[in-house]
Write a protein that holds these residues in place. Structure first.
Motif, PDB file in Angstrom:
ATOM      1  N   ILE A   1     -42.533 -65.035   9.409  1.00 34.94           N
ATOM      2  CA  ILE A   1     -43.167 -66.297   9.022  1.00 34.94           C
ATOM      3  C   ILE A   1     -42.382 -67.488   9.556  1.00 34.94           C
ATOM      4  O   ILE A   1     -42.959 -68.463  10.058  1.00 34.94           O
ATOM      5  CB  ILE A   1     -43.306 -66.354   7.488  1.00 34.94           C
ATOM      6  CG1 ILE A   1     -44.384 -65.362   7.038  1.00 34.94           C
ATOM      7  CG2 ILE A   1     -43.624 -67.763   7.007  1.00 34.94           C
ATOM      8  CD1 ILE A   1     -44.418 -65.127   5.551  1.00 34.94           C
TER       9      ILE A   1
ATOM     10  N   PRO B   1     -48.268 -68.820   3.615  1.00 42.20           N
ATOM     11  CA  PRO B   1     -48.372 -67.818   4.684  1.00 42.20           C
ATOM     12  C   PRO B   1     -48.655 -66.422   4.139  1.00 42.20           C
ATOM     13  O   PRO B   1     -49.019 -65.518   4.885  1.00 42.20           O
ATOM     14  CB  PRO B   1     -46.997 -67.878   5.353  1.00 42.20           C
ATOM     15  CG  PRO B   1     -46.072 -68.365   4.288  1.00 42.20           C
ATOM     16  CD  PRO B   1     -46.882 -69.300   3.443  1.00 42.20           C
ATOM     17  N   TYR B   2     -48.468 -66.245   2.822  1.00 40.00           N
ATOM     18  CA  TYR B   2     -48.713 -64.955   2.187  1.00 40.00           C
ATOM     19  C   TYR B   2     -50.103 -64.932   1.564  1.00 40.00           C
ATOM     20  O   TYR B   2     -50.638 -65.955   1.142  1.00 40.00           O
ATOM     21  CB  TYR B   2     -47.676 -64.682   1.092  1.00 40.00           C
ATOM     22  CG  TYR B   2     -46.265 -64.567   1.589  1.00 40.00           C
ATOM     23  CD1 TYR B   2     -45.815 -63.417   2.217  1.00 40.00           C
ATOM     24  CD2 TYR B   2     -45.360 -65.610   1.412  1.00 40.00           C
ATOM     25  CE1 TYR B   2     -44.500 -63.304   2.664  1.00 40.00           C
ATOM     26  CE2 TYR B   2     -44.051 -65.515   1.863  1.00 40.00           C
ATOM     27  CZ  TYR B   2     -43.627 -64.356   2.484  1.00 40.00           C
ATOM     28  OH  TYR B   2     -42.338 -64.256   2.924  1.00 40.00           O
TER      29      TYR B   2
END
Length: 667
Positions: A269, A345-346
């Motif tokens: 990430i 981002p998750y």
């Protein structure tokens, strides 16, 4: 499997690439996470470029270990597609492993050029094998790869080098496009990379960042040539088949809660974010890797934008989103949070439990048969638990009212409830806590008011706080968004809850605190004494049905019936230590007689019906008991009779509860 298909679309013709989430499939031990990944890989087949890594195979996997394995897998031969080549990543690996003196720049530069030149040959010679062996040994000696993965590195690295030789000279310029290169020429950049790996200013983090960036750079270059949907390949993208589009590549990562997993995701990430900042006008700024990972634990990094599974949505900050089930998950749900929610981002999603229909197929029985209903309630749809019980349940006809089918071992060996607990890896992350400690803490671990992490209590039992925290972190606790007598409710998974209290109830003399000892400790806690519903729960768990009937008789016409029923349902789910060898009908009669003996005279019609309701409801609520229509009817009749004695203008809640009982849905 369907989730992966829904998220395969990378972009359409004329559109820039779109960012991809790190999708996390969450579930406790035995929830089918690995099986889900295997199904995804089978479904992707030859039609989608994909690779995988299992962090649970033992030892700590470093980010470079994982990247090497993924590059090896992705660079295999894919049907009707050119072979991917991880040129940047492999050259960077070679530069890191080169043994350079670090004293004379010109000599080091000449040595590095010679090394790369020796590998850029049309014909492979035995001398090149020796060079690769030397580079591999350097990787092991310098700690570039973790010791458990040294053999894996030795197997994959030669393949990567052989695969990139024809294009070795074409990628050098892009290798200088990293922050640590500071504008140097390509070979000077590689010298700097080597210095960061070996020199006095050694920086393992910078080396990892460089290699991750090189890996993602190779993905960006290779992807357009290997992403067009093949005819008859898996494709359920939400666009017309005639509109040209590209699929993502898919990386599946199992058990990222094991050593190295969350670190790899964080490195990935961070690299994506750095590239997007450095290349704001690049239409291909977002790499095409759809990462689907599994985790049996919750990680704090995910909680900034997502609500932990055990926290209810009510009262949560608007910027934090609740987690959805796999069936409801989609790219748009992740990419368009709305209502001021935070981007992340998750993308954590829950693995759904097995449905009662699926369990019926496994047991070769009808969906409404007693043994299927028993398996569904007892296991909570946990696949490993269903599989564990399947053999015995297939071979028997569950007797309605029976209570010993899941609590006894036909071979007469170890208590099956205790054995099941040992198979759930409860103590893996608690060094000085044992399964016996979990069993001892069963009353506190299953009490509805202690499960939420916001619970306040003065209970001083050893290990209770750590055990409750571990049960939440290992995803055995989920939010319970239904009305009740306590706020911030959550529920412990029925499979682990039932096995905990059953193991405690069957604990032998001298093996530790008993069921009665521990439920008395919970009952006598000052926080319990201040709440009459909690007190009723403990009294019922201890078999004092008279006290509980008195409380609910008194409350029946004092509070709204919906609130009364919610409190009653919480109390009826109290565990019991009644003999499992005695069936429902026998115990029901005994419990009703106990209340009659407590108050033989001046019994109101309300008390008689409340006593029947509590006796039948408590026995039926046991998840290891086989439900039957006769039990459901007793509960329904009690609700119907109570509706006729109500002093309130609306008895709709009682009528609804009666209908739910007839369907077998109360409690």
């Amino acid at each position: 499997m369907q989730l992966a298909r829904r998220m395969l679309l990378n972009r359409e013709t004329g559109n820039p690439s779109r960012p991809q989430p790190v999708t996390l499939l969450l579930g406790p031990v035995g929830s089918g996470k690995t099986t889900a990944l295997e199904a995804i890989r089978r479904d992707l087949g030859w039609g989608v470029v994909h690779a995988g890594f299992d962090f649970g195979q033992g030892g700590r996997a470093g980010t470079i270990d994982v990247l090497t394995k993924l590059a090896y897998s992705l660079s295999g031969k894919w049907r009707n597609r050119p072979k991917p080549q991880f040129v940047r990543f492999t050259i960077a690996l070679i530069a890191v492993q080169a043994e350079l003196s670090g004293r004379n720049r010109d000599e080091d530069l000449a040595q590095l050029k010679s090394l790369l030149g020796s590998l850029d040959r049309v014909i492979w010679t035995s001398a090149m094998d020796g060079t690769l062996d030397a580079l591999t040994e350097t990787a092991k000696a310098t700690g570039l790869v973790e010791p458990p993965y040294a053999d894996l590195f030795r197997q994959t690295f030669p393949h990567l080098v052989r695969n990139i030789r024809p294009r070795l000279g074409k990628a050098l310029r892009s290798l200088a496009d990293f922050p640590h290169a500071e504008g140097r020429s390509p070979f000077d950049a590689l010298l700097e990379l080597n210095r960061l790996a070996h020199g006095s200013a050694r920086d393992a983090k910078a080396v990892t960042e460089w290699l991750m960036a090189a890996f993602l750079g190779d993905v960006r270059e290779n992807h357009p040539r290997l992403a067009k949907p093949e005819e008859k390949s898996p494709c359920t993208c939400d666009i017309s088949p005639q509109r040209r589009h590209w699929h993502n590549w898919v990386v599946v990562l199992d058990d990222v809660d094991h050593a190295g997993g969350t670190e790899f995701l964080a490195d990935l990430i961070a690299a994506r974010e750095r590239y997007a900042v450095q290349h704001p006008n690049d239409r291909e700024a977002h790499d095409a890797l759809l990462v689907i990972a599994t985790s049996g634990r919750w990680h704090d990094d995910w909680g900034t934008a997502w609500l932990a599974p055990w926290k209810p949505a009510s009262g949560a900050p608007p910027a934090v989103r609740p987690i959805v089930d796999c069936e409801e998950a989609s790219y748009d749900d992740w990419a368009n949070p709305g209502n001021g929610a935070l981007d992340s981002p998750y993308y954590p999603v829950r693995i759904s439990p097995q449905s009662i229909g699926r369990i019926a197929r496994i047991l070769h029985s009808g969906a409404r048969t007693p043994k299927v209903t028993l398996a569904h309630r007892a296991t909570g749809g946990l696949p490993s638990a269903v599989e564990q019980l399947a053999g015995r349940l297939r071979a028997t006809d569950a007797r309605e009212g029976g209570r010993d089918l899941l609590t006894t071992d036909p071979r007469g060996e170890q208590d099956p409830c205790y054995r099941r607990l040992t198979e759930l890896a409860l103590t893996e992350h608690l060094d000085d806590v044992h399964v016996d400690d979990f069993v001892t803490a069963a009353p506190f671990a299953t009490a509805p008011w202690l499960i939420p992490d916001a619970a306040q209590s003065r209970i001083d039992q050893p290990h209770v706080g750590r055990i409750l925290t571990e049960l939440r972190t290992s995803l055995w606790v989920t939010a319970k968004n239904s009305p009740g007598s306590t706020t911030d409710q959550a529920a412990l998974h029925p499979w682990i809850a039932a096995n905990l209290v059953s193991a405690l109830a069957r604990r032998g003399d001298g093996d530790g605190p008993t069921y009665t000892d521990q439920f008395k400790a919970l009952r006598d806690d000052p926080d319990t004494a201040q709440d009459p519903v909690r007190l009723a729960y403990c009294n019922l768990a201890l078999g004092d049905i008279g006290e509980v009937v008195t409380f609910f008789e008194r409350e029946f016409n004092r509070i709204p019936h919906a609130e009364w029923i919610a409190k009653l349902e919480l109390v009826l789910n109290a565990p019991d230590d009644l003999p499992s060898g005695r069936d429902h009908a026998e115990l029901y009669e005994e419990l009703v007689n106990l209340d009659n003996a407590r108050r033989p005279n001046d019994r109101s019609e309300i008390r008689n019906n409340v006593a029947r309701l509590i006796a039948a409801g408590w026995l039926t609520a046991n998840p290891f008991a086989v439900r039957g229509q006769d039990q459901h009817q007793v509960i329904a009749n009690a609700f119907a009779a109570l509706a006729t004695t109500s002093h309130q203008p609306d008895v709709g809640a009682l009528v609804s509860a009666k209908e739910a009982a007839r369907r077998g849905e109360f409690p």
